[in-house]
Motif scaffolding. Structure first.
Motif, mmCIF file in Angstrom:
data_model
loop_
_atom_site.group_PDB
_atom_site.id
_atom_site.type_symbol
_atom_site.label_atom_id
_atom_site.label_comp_id
_atom_site.label_asym_id
_atom_site.label_seq_id
_atom_site.Cartn_x
_atom_site.Cartn_y
_atom_site.Cartn_z
ATOM 1 N N ALA A 183 52.461 47.261 -21.817
ATOM 2 C CA ALA A 183 52.919 46.022 -22.445
ATOM 3 C C ALA A 183 51.849 45.382 -23.313
ATOM 4 C CB ALA A 183 53.371 45.044 -21.365
ATOM 5 N N ILE A 185 52.295 53.126 -28.726
ATOM 6 C CA ILE A 185 53.126 52.049 -28.174
ATOM 7 C C ILE A 185 54.554 52.551 -27.940
ATOM 8 C CG2 ILE A 185 53.923 49.679 -28.507
ATOM 9 C CD1 ILE A 185 51.646 49.285 -30.506
ATOM 10 N N ASN A 186 55.087 52.198 -26.775
ATOM 11 C CA ASN A 186 56.469 52.535 -26.458
ATOM 12 C C ASN A 186 57.427 51.844 -27.422
ATOM 13 O OD1 ASN A 186 55.099 52.964 -23.680
ATOM 14 N ND2 ASN A 186 57.094 53.914 -23.493
ATOM 15 N N VAL A 202 58.477 48.200 -26.444
ATOM 16 C CA VAL A 202 57.344 47.282 -26.554
ATOM 17 C C VAL A 202 57.036 47.007 -28.024
ATOM 18 C CG1 VAL A 202 54.881 46.966 -26.059
ATOM 19 C CG2 VAL A 202 56.372 48.013 -24.346
ATOM 20 N N GLU A 249 59.585 44.585 -29.484
ATOM 21 C CA GLU A 249 59.323 43.224 -29.011
ATOM 22 C C GLU A 249 58.122 42.595 -29.730
ATOM 23 O OE1 GLU A 249 58.894 43.290 -24.798
ATOM 24 O OE2 GLU A 249 60.970 43.903 -24.436
#
Length: 282
Positions: free
Chosen positions: A182, A196-197, A200, A203
């Motif tokens: 996160a 980075i996912n 995530v 967002e």
């Protein structure tokens, strides 16, 4: 004695009828209970409409993160599920002695390498720091992505999980910095880049097109699937749902609905099963 036979047979017939798993509803449609998570709810609501036209009624069972849809599938509470990538399924089967199998591929929700300092992978200098998510599965995904970018090389028997020991060659002496997934966007300023996912990144206001590189269909362990119990893998109704998912109409819906952050990825099960091949031969 003969007078007793007919009542006994009638009782047995009633009992057997009550125990059978008749999946046809009152309207004559085949009913399929599909376990999902909220991230792909809009896709399956779309598919529900398409399946209705084909005489199949989809009942969506939306699971929270507190309960694994594989457990429900193994117990027979749902018919199929669609929430996981194949590496996760293999791990679940190994840890729970279950026999759940993929029956079709769906999407990849790509994780990407983002940077606020460099515009391309080629610009990343020797000895640079790159942040990766610190959980095993996503650490593994990050290493494979960096492997594809030729920033390092993973071990020959790479199994999809991560760790420093999964790096075979590191000619650019890249320094891997494991961080909480996160917080990966926040460390971009302090590193050459962050893996980075997808969720995530969205967002944090990042789009997939902002990434220097992101996962593609070559990241086979992380391609999402529709799964069923092994004894149901050739079920014609379930196969029909796979075909509906893998249609051009559904692919277009996914691309437009998720703004390119989910990529429809339809490959054969034979190709999918080859994900444990030696990555260094690619």
């Amino acid at each position: 004695m003969k007078k007793c036979i007919l009542p006994i047979l009638l009782i047995l017939g009633v009992l057997l009828a009550g125990c059978s798993s008749d999946s046809t509803n009152a309207g004559g449609k085949q009913k399929v209970k599909v376990g999902i998570r909220n991230s792909e709810l809009r896709t399956w609501e779309f598919l529900k409409e398409q399946a209705e036209k084909e005489g199949v009624e989809i009942e969506l069972v939306n699971f929270s993160s507190a309960y694994d849809p594989n457990e429900a599938l193994a117990e027979g509470d749902i018919d199929i599920n669609a929430f996981q990538h194949v590496a996760y399924l293999d791990s679940f089967n190994a840890n729970n002695n279950t026999d759940i199998v993929p029956i079709g591929t769906t999407i990849i929700a790509p994780l990407g390498l983002y940077s606020s300092k460099y515009k391309s992978v080629e610009e990343i200098p020797n000895g640079a720091q790159i942040a990766v998510p610190n959980d095993q599965a996503n650490w593994g995904r990050a290493l494979l992505l960096l492997h594809e970018a030729k920033l390092l090389e993973v071990v020959d028997d790479f199994d999809g999980n991560g760790g420093q020991d999964k790096i075979k060659e590191n000619p650019k002496k890249i320094k891997i910095v494991p961080v909480d997934g996160a917080s990966a966007p926040r460390v971009m300023e302090d590193t050459a880049g962050s893996v980075i996912n997808n969720g995530v990144a969205v967002e944090a206001g990042l789009n997939l097109k902002d990434a220097l590189i992101y996962e593609s269909s070559t990241a086979k362990p992380y391609i999402n699937i529709i799964a069923a119990r092994s004894e149901d893998q050739n079920n014609e109704i379930y196969r029909k749902l796979v075909d509906l998912y893998q249609s051009e109409k559904t692919a277009k819906f996914i691309e437009e609905t998720y703004n390119g952050n989910y990529i429809p990825t339809f490959i054969t099960l034979k190709e999918l099963s080859s994900y444990k091949e030696i990555y260094s031969n690619k």
